[in-house]
Scaffold this active site. Structure first.
Site, PDB file in Angstrom:
ATOM      1  CB  CYS A  56      46.588  46.657  24.555  1.00 38.88           C
ATOM      2  SG  CYS A  56      46.471  48.442  24.272  1.00 38.88           S
ATOM      3  CG  ASP A  63      43.466  43.943  26.332  1.00 35.65           C
ATOM      4  OD1 ASP A  63      43.831  44.501  27.378  1.00 35.65           O
ATOM      5  OD2 ASP A  63      43.391  44.522  25.237  1.00 35.65           O
TER       6      ASP A  63
END
Length: 142
Positions: A56, A63
């Site tokens: 992110c 992620d």
């Protein structure tokens, strides 16, 4: 025993955030393709991995997601080991979830020019929110 306040101070003292690479750190040049020996015969190829990760760009947190690529080759197929190296190049790259699937689709179209392709990225829930992004491409008929 540590108090919340003292633990917060220790956490802030860590201070160092990981070095993120920007989107140019993604390396499509590693993608290889080989001749599809049955042009005109539509074979649907499905590739998936549960090991996809990017970062992110706002929180610097990873992620994780399941990636599925489905395509019908025209004249070229994606070589799988090179695809793995390409996908590994996303690690440490700050890119929003909504852009990753589009980036992968764009790069794979350049690499193999398929008749049809879809890319679905099903992310693990983060902050109580679950995200799935699907993008599609269909080659224009002459």
């Amino acid at each position: 025993m540590a108090t919340i306040e003292s633990l917060q101070k220790e956490y802030e003292a860590l201070g160092e955030r990981p070095d993120l690479r920007s989107e140019p750190g993604i390396d499509p040049s590693v993608l290889l393709s080989f001749d599809y020996e049955y042009p005109g015969e539509e074979a649907e190829i499905a590739i998936d991995t549960e090991e996809f990760t990017a970062v992110c760009p706002w929180t610097d947190l990873p992620d994780f997601g399941t990636l599925e690529i489905t395509y019908v080759p025209d004249r070229l197929c994606i070589e799988l080991k090179s695809l793995k190296y390409y996908l590994l190049s996303f690690g440490g790259v700050g890119i929003v979830q909504e852009h990753v699937a589009n980036r992968i689709l764009k790069d794979l179209i350049v690499a193999c020019d398929p008749l049809r392709m879809s890319v679905t990225l099903d992310y693990k829930a983060r902050g109580g929110l679950h995200t799935t992004v699907t993008v599609r491409h269909e080659k224009q008929k002459n």
